[in-house]
Design a protein around this motif. Structure first.
Motif, PDB file in Angstrom:
ATOM      1  N   ILE A 186     -21.437 -47.578 -67.299  1.00  0.00           N
ATOM      2  CA  ILE A 186     -20.719 -46.353 -66.977  1.00  0.00           C
ATOM      3  C   ILE A 186     -20.311 -45.702 -68.295  1.00  0.00           C
ATOM      4  N   PRO A 187     -19.962 -44.429 -68.314  1.00  0.00           N
ATOM      5  CA  PRO A 187     -19.449 -43.808 -69.539  1.00  0.00           C
ATOM      6  C   PRO A 187     -18.000 -44.218 -69.792  1.00  0.00           C
ATOM      7  N   TRP A 188     -17.590 -44.200 -71.067  1.00  0.00           N
ATOM      8  CA  TRP A 188     -16.224 -44.572 -71.425  1.00  0.00           C
ATOM      9  C   TRP A 188     -15.203 -43.636 -70.783  1.00  0.00           C
ATOM     10  N   ASN A 189     -15.550 -42.363 -70.696  1.00  0.00           N
ATOM     11  CA  ASN A 189     -14.627 -41.419 -70.075  1.00  0.00           C
ATOM     12  C   ASN A 189     -14.315 -41.777 -68.628  1.00  0.00           C
ATOM     13  N   ARG A 190     -15.233 -42.468 -67.961  1.00  0.00           N
ATOM     14  CA  ARG A 190     -14.981 -42.894 -66.582  1.00  0.00           C
ATOM     15  C   ARG A 190     -13.859 -43.922 -66.536  1.00  0.00           C
ATOM     16  N   VAL A 191     -13.810 -44.800 -67.531  1.00  0.00           N
ATOM     17  CA  VAL A 191     -12.719 -45.772 -67.599  1.00  0.00           C
ATOM     18  C   VAL A 191     -11.385 -45.042 -67.741  1.00  0.00           C
ATOM     19  N   GLN A 192     -11.340 -44.068 -68.638  1.00  0.00           N
ATOM     20  CA  GLN A 192     -10.108 -43.310 -68.845  1.00  0.00           C
ATOM     21  C   GLN A 192      -9.728 -42.530 -67.594  1.00  0.00           C
ATOM     22  N   GLN A 193     -10.732 -41.957 -66.943  1.00  0.00           N
ATOM     23  CA  GLN A 193     -10.480 -41.183 -65.733  1.00  0.00           C
ATOM     24  C   GLN A 193      -9.919 -42.081 -64.629  1.00  0.00           C
ATOM     25  N   TYR A 194     -10.522 -43.255 -64.432  1.00  0.00           N
ATOM     26  CA  TYR A 194     -10.049 -44.173 -63.401  1.00  0.00           C
ATOM     27  C   TYR A 194      -8.650 -44.694 -63.738  1.00  0.00           C
ATOM     28  N   GLY A 195      -8.403 -44.957 -65.023  1.00  0.00           N
ATOM     29  CA  GLY A 195      -7.082 -45.412 -65.424  1.00  0.00           C
ATOM     30  C   GLY A 195      -6.017 -44.372 -65.149  1.00  0.00           C
ATOM     31  N   ALA A 196      -6.366 -43.095 -65.376  1.00  0.00           N
ATOM     32  CA  ALA A 196      -5.397 -42.013 -65.191  1.00  0.00           C
ATOM     33  C   ALA A 196      -4.989 -41.851 -63.737  1.00  0.00           C
ATOM     34  N   ILE A 197      -5.883 -42.205 -62.820  1.00  0.00           N
ATOM     35  CA  ILE A 197      -5.562 -42.037 -61.400  1.00  0.00           C
ATOM     36  C   ILE A 197      -5.328 -43.378 -60.704  1.00  0.00           C
ATOM     37  N   GLY A 198      -5.248 -44.474 -61.491  1.00  0.00           N
ATOM     38  CA  GLY A 198      -4.930 -45.780 -60.931  1.00  0.00           C
ATOM     39  C   GLY A 198      -5.998 -46.362 -60.033  1.00  0.00           C
ATOM     40  N   ARG A 199      -7.252 -46.142 -60.383  1.00  0.00           N
ATOM     41  CA  ARG A 199      -8.362 -46.610 -59.544  1.00  0.00           C
ATOM     42  C   ARG A 199      -9.057 -47.802 -60.200  1.00  0.00           C
ATOM     43  N   GLU A 200      -9.463 -48.787 -59.410  1.00  0.00           N
ATOM     44  CA  GLU A 200     -10.152 -49.966 -59.917  1.00  0.00           C
ATOM     45  C   GLU A 200     -11.617 -49.649 -60.206  1.00  0.00           C
ATOM     46  N   LEU A 201     -12.150 -50.239 -61.288  1.00  0.00           N
ATOM     47  CA  LEU A 201     -13.547 -50.024 -61.663  1.00  0.00           C
ATOM     48  C   LEU A 201     -14.497 -50.830 -60.783  1.00  0.00           C
ATOM     49  N   PRO A 202     -15.761 -50.418 -60.679  1.00  0.00           N
ATOM     50  CA  PRO A 202     -16.760 -51.262 -60.023  1.00  0.00           C
ATOM     51  C   PRO A 202     -16.965 -52.552 -60.814  1.00  0.00           C
ATOM     52  N   ASP A 203     -17.601 -53.526 -60.202  1.00  0.00           N
ATOM     53  CA  ASP A 203     -17.898 -54.784 -60.884  1.00  0.00           C
ATOM     54  C   ASP A 203     -19.062 -54.601 -61.859  1.00  0.00           C
ATOM     55  N   GLN A 204     -19.116 -55.423 -62.882  1.00  0.00           N
ATOM     56  CA  GLN A 204     -20.239 -55.507 -63.821  1.00  0.00           C
ATOM     57  C   GLN A 204     -20.450 -54.235 -64.641  1.00  0.00           C
ATOM     58  N   VAL A 205     -19.347 -53.553 -64.987  1.00  0.00           N
ATOM     59  CA  VAL A 205     -19.489 -52.353 -65.811  1.00  0.00           C
ATOM     60  C   VAL A 205     -18.656 -52.408 -67.082  1.00  0.00           C
ATOM     61  N   ALA A 206     -17.641 -53.273 -67.147  1.00  0.00           N
ATOM     62  CA  ALA A 206     -16.738 -53.275 -68.294  1.00  0.00           C
ATOM     63  C   ALA A 206     -16.224 -54.678 -68.570  1.00  0.00           C
ATOM     64  N   ALA A 207     -15.747 -54.882 -69.804  1.00  0.00           N
ATOM     65  CA  ALA A 207     -15.282 -56.206 -70.233  1.00  0.00           C
ATOM     66  C   ALA A 207     -13.967 -56.079 -70.988  1.00  0.00           C
ATOM     67  N   ASP A 208     -13.216 -57.186 -71.016  1.00  0.00           N
ATOM     68  CA  ASP A 208     -11.969 -57.213 -71.781  1.00  0.00           C
ATOM     69  C   ASP A 208     -12.242 -57.637 -73.227  1.00  0.00           C
TER      70      ASP A 208
END
Length: 357
Positions: A186-208
């Motif tokens: 996914i694009p990085w901006n999607r992480v920021q967008q989901y964080g801003a609206i309190g939404r959980e990400l799909p599986d297998q797209v991001a790591a800690d």
């Protein structure tokens, strides 16, 4: 403030606000116009993460000195079908539209044109510039590097950027075929967008930070390459291909060495690189079969049965459907973007957005 379901603005109103905000931040008419064109195009097609959400960032980069509001871009045609654009650290939208215009002119003259762009910056959605070629009856290809957000396959820390690939082709009688994809899951901006609206990400797209898959935006330290944990070698390979086309053809440093897009240094130019190419369809096979062949392909694709009641779509169809809906009903702003635009209006002394009643 209302949520995005009841806070919508007309396209013209969003353009008015963006042009005014960018001008107050120091952008000249050409730069503000190009950025507004790209951001509104992306949001009309539903890609708000690369559309209206980015305006505050560009204002900050202009005011901080990272971006030149009045760049002196210089184009050099190197061979009949190749050229180099020095973007002079201006807004990436103006650089990419300018480069594609040069590539299209060469393609119309000699069948194809390719331009490497150096000393550029973030340009939003890559599809905007491939689309600019398709609107002239040409095939367009666009790539861009970015700072490291994405793990290598089986890697433990970010190396590639999201490194997008965009491709567009004209289709007789309808909107262009349009593919616009990150080489990350996914694009990085999607992480920021989901964080801003309190939404959980799909599986297998991001790591800690430990490289473990996470679905919580606040825990994300890196993105996974396209293909996830098991097949990420595909996305990592595509990300590397984009890097070669973008930074190396332009003679710029590769993405791993770029300053972070999000700061904290908003005074030093980053030196992002782009690559754009345009192809003239009738310059290849004799008899100009492109349109008829593409039509047969799309007809056969659309005739394929969907799974579980789903509809098979041509790349771009979802975006064109969203564009028609938003042109009719207005472009929505979620609560985070409403707050950001209200703050910009007050700080820049720009008349605030007027939502549709």
């Amino acid at each position: 403030m209302g949520d995005a379901t009841d806070y919508r603005v007309a396209r013209e109103e969003l353009e008015r606000f963006m042009l005014a905000a960018l001008a107050r931040a120091g952008a000249d008419e050409a730069s503000a116009g190009a950025a507004t064109r790209a951001l509104v195009t992306a949001s009309r097609m539903g890609t708000d993460s690369h559309g209206l959400r980015l305006l505050p960032h560009y204002v900050q980069a202009l005011q901080g000195g990272r971006l030149k509001g009045v760049p002196q871009m210089r184009f050099e045609r190197r061979l009949p079908a190749t050229g180099y654009l020095d973007a002079d650290h201006g807004l990436g939208h103006l650089a990419a539209y300018t480069a594609m215009a040069h590539a299209a002119e060469m393609a119309e003259q000699v069948g194809m044109g390719a331009v490497a762009v150096g000393n550029a910056s973030h340009f939003g959605a890559a599809g905007c510039y491939a689309l600019a070629a398709a609107e002239r009856g040409l095939i367009g290809l666009v790539t861009c590097n970015s700072d490291p957000f994405v793990l290598l396959h089986q890697g433990s820390r970010p190396f590639h950027g999201t490194n997008p690939i965009a491709f567009a082709a004209p289709v007789a009688g309808e909107s262009p075929y349009l593919l616009d994809m990150a080489t990350s899951a996914i694009p990085w901006n999607r992480v920021q967008q989901y964080g801003a609206i309190g939404r959980e990400l799909p599986d297998q797209v991001a790591a800690d930070a430990e490289g473990r898959v996470t679905r919580t935006p606040g825990e994300v330290a890196a993105l996974l390459p396209l293909g996830g944990s098991d097949f990420g070698f595909k996305g990592a390979g595509l990300g590397g291909m984009v890097e070669v086309l973008s930074s190396m053809l332009a003679g710029m440093q590769h993405g791993y060495r770029l300053l972070p897009m999000g700061g904290p240094d908003m005074a030093t130019p980053r030196g992002v690189a782009h690559f754009v190419m345009a192809l003239k369809p009738d310059a290849f096979a004799p008899g100009d079969p492109f349109s008829a062949c593409l039509r047969r392909y799309l007809d056969d694709l659309r005739a394929q049965p969907g799974r579980n009641g789903c509809e098979v779509l041509v790349p771009g169809e979802r975006e064109w459907g969203c564009q028609a809906q938003r042109d009719a009903r207005g472009i929505p702003l979620d609560s985070a973007n409403q707050a950001a635009y209200a703050e910009l209006a007050e700080r820049l002394d720009v008349p605030p957005l007027r939502p549709l009643s």
